[in-house]
Design an enzyme around this catalytic site. Structure first.
Site, PDB file in Angstrom:
ATOM      1  CG  HIS A 262      -8.384   0.260  -2.555  1.00  0.00           C
ATOM      2  ND1 HIS A 262      -7.910  -0.650  -1.951  1.00  0.00           N
ATOM      3  CD2 HIS A 262      -9.049   0.818  -1.325  1.00  0.00           C
ATOM      4  CE1 HIS A 262      -7.907  -0.650  -0.817  1.00  0.00           C
ATOM      5  NE2 HIS A 262      -8.512   0.105  -0.347  1.00  0.00           N
TER       6      HIS A 262
ATOM      7  CB  CYS B  29     -13.878   2.245   0.592  1.00  0.00           C
ATOM      8  SG  CYS B  29     -13.356   3.931   0.438  1.00  0.00           S
TER       9      CYS B  29
ATOM     10  CD  GLN C  38     -13.143  -0.857  -0.223  1.00  0.00           C
ATOM     11  OE1 GLN C  38     -11.955  -0.771   0.586  1.00  0.00           O
ATOM     12  NE2 GLN C  38     -14.152  -1.196   0.104  1.00  0.00           N
TER      13      GLN C  38
ATOM     14  NE  ARG D 244     -11.045  -4.270   1.214  1.00  0.00           N
ATOM     15  CZ  ARG D 244     -10.010  -3.456   1.753  1.00  0.00           C
ATOM     16  NH1 ARG D 244     -10.358  -2.448   2.373  1.00  0.00           N
ATOM     17  NH2 ARG D 244      -8.736  -3.680   1.149  1.00  0.00           N
TER      18      ARG D 244
ATOM     19  CG  ASP E 117     -13.048   7.060  -1.032  1.00  0.00           C
ATOM     20  OD1 ASP E 117     -13.087   7.111   0.223  1.00  0.00           O
ATOM     21  OD2 ASP E 117     -12.053   6.805  -1.748  1.00  0.00           O
TER      22      ASP E 117
ATOM     23  NE  ARG F 149      -3.987   0.923   2.029  1.00  0.00           N
ATOM     24  CZ  ARG F 149      -5.142   1.123   2.497  1.00  0.00           C
ATOM     25  NH1 ARG F 149      -5.065   1.830   3.599  1.00  0.00           N
ATOM     26  NH2 ARG F 149      -6.172   0.525   2.214  1.00  0.00           N
TER      27      ARG F 149
END
Ligand code: CP
Ligand code: NVA
Length: 330
Positions: free
Chosen positions: A133, A270, A136, A315, A229, A106
């Site tokens: 991402h 998310c 996600q 996730r 988001d 990440r």
């Protein structure tokens, strides 16, 4: 021929066919059922993974670790490596590839995750970069599937807010791959990046997806899921004032949810989310700009239609599926 993802990196969903994405989603649902039934796993027994983090995380780190442990593997969390400081990315990747069976990264620059994959010699998984991402997006679609009886090809997913960020990019890609209807609603300056939109439009011609950008909130009509988001992603903290001005009309409110015309429409995010004042950032924004919530109204966030905590749990199952598929014993 059976589908085989062994040895593959997971950098962006663009690299995966619709069948491969379907396979990962099916595996995620299976692994969730297995975990719920209390069946212990050993699909990652004998596997070691390393989690390389340049940015903060709750879900992604914990999902990789618990997914690995659930299936009998071992995980190392590394947020203070020598990479880029005393040791080149190439050398770090080569070293980690000797120790580990898979590497999660990440960080800031998407090129870093690509370079890690180039040099490591083992699968590399993207746990968020400035551009994508992809773990996600799998969890997001899994959550939508849990909440609708319709096939994905009949579902409309609406993203409101910064429609050119990593999360929005990955949602647009997965929607294009799976033949869904995807509507990004944002001001013109935050519309999906043209090159990616055009590339996905081309793909949509073969998958039946319908991609749309609009600056009109009313285009939320007919949505099966409304997604938002944060307005300011990690690394963009200087942009708060500008984004608040641009995006306040695109907050997900109860009115927006009503405008969908679909009482079963779910709300997705998310996370983390600025929906109240229970964070230091929320407090700072409140003191400076007087806002009590940003991208979503607290009432929507906490409503029965909000599936954000199922999405967060997913996730775990989807990241487990990615690891099992690429380095697992099965
Ligand atoms: N959604 C997500 O990536 O959460 P974290 O930043 O907590 O990992
Ligand atoms: N767009 C957000 C997602 C966080 C999970 C960010 O990059 O900060």
């Amino acid at each position: 021929m059976p589908l085989n993802l062994k040895g593959r990196s997971y950098l962006t969903l663009k690299d995966f066919s619709p069948e491969e994405i379907r396979y990962l989603l099916d595996l995620s649902h299976d692994l969730k059922r297995k975990k719920r039934a209390g069946i212990p796993g050993d699909l990652l027994r004998g596997r070691n993974i390393v989690l390389l983090f340049e940015k903060t995380s709750t879900r992604t780190r914990c999902a990789f670790e618990t997914a690995c442990w659930d299936e009998g593997g071992n995980a190392t969390f590394l947020s203070n490596s020598q990479m880029g400081k005393k040791e080149s990315l190439e050398d770090t990747a080569r070293v980690l590839g000797r120790f580990y069976d898979g590497i999660e990264f990440r960080g800031f620059d998407h090129r870093t995750v690509e370079d890690l994959a180039r040099f490591a010699g083992v699968p590399v998984w993207n746990g968020l970069t400035d551009r994508f991402h992809p773990t996600q997006a799998l969890a997001d679609i899994m959550t939508l599937e849990e909440n609708t009886k319709k096939p994905l090809s009949a579902c409309k997913l609406v993203y409101m807010g910064d429609a050119r960020n990593n999360v929005a990019n990955s949602l647009m890609v997965i929607a294009a791959k799976l033949g869904m209807q995807y509507t990004a609603i944002s001001p013109a300056s935050l519309k999906p990046e043209a090159a990616l939109f055009d590339e996905m439009q081309k793909l949509a011609e073969t998958t039946g997806a319908k991609l749309q950008w609009s600056d009109q909130v009313k285009d939320v009509q007919g949505a099966d899921a409304v997604y938002t988001d944060v307005w300011v992603s990690m690394g963009e903290e200087a942009l708060f004032e500008e984004r608040i001005k641009l995006l306040t009309p695109y907050r997900v409110t109860e009115d927006v949810m009503r405008l969908t015309g679909n009482p079963g429409c779910i709300f997705l995010h998310c996370l983390p989310s600025f929906h109240d004042l229970e964070t230091t950032t929320g407090q700072e924004i409140h003191q400076k700009y007087g806002l009590t919530e940003m991208e979503v109204e607290d009432r929507v966030f906490r409503s029965p239609n909000s599936k954000v905590f199922d999405e967060a749990e997913n996730r775990l199952h989807t990241i487990k599926a990615v690891m099992v598929a690429t380095i697992g014993r099965q």
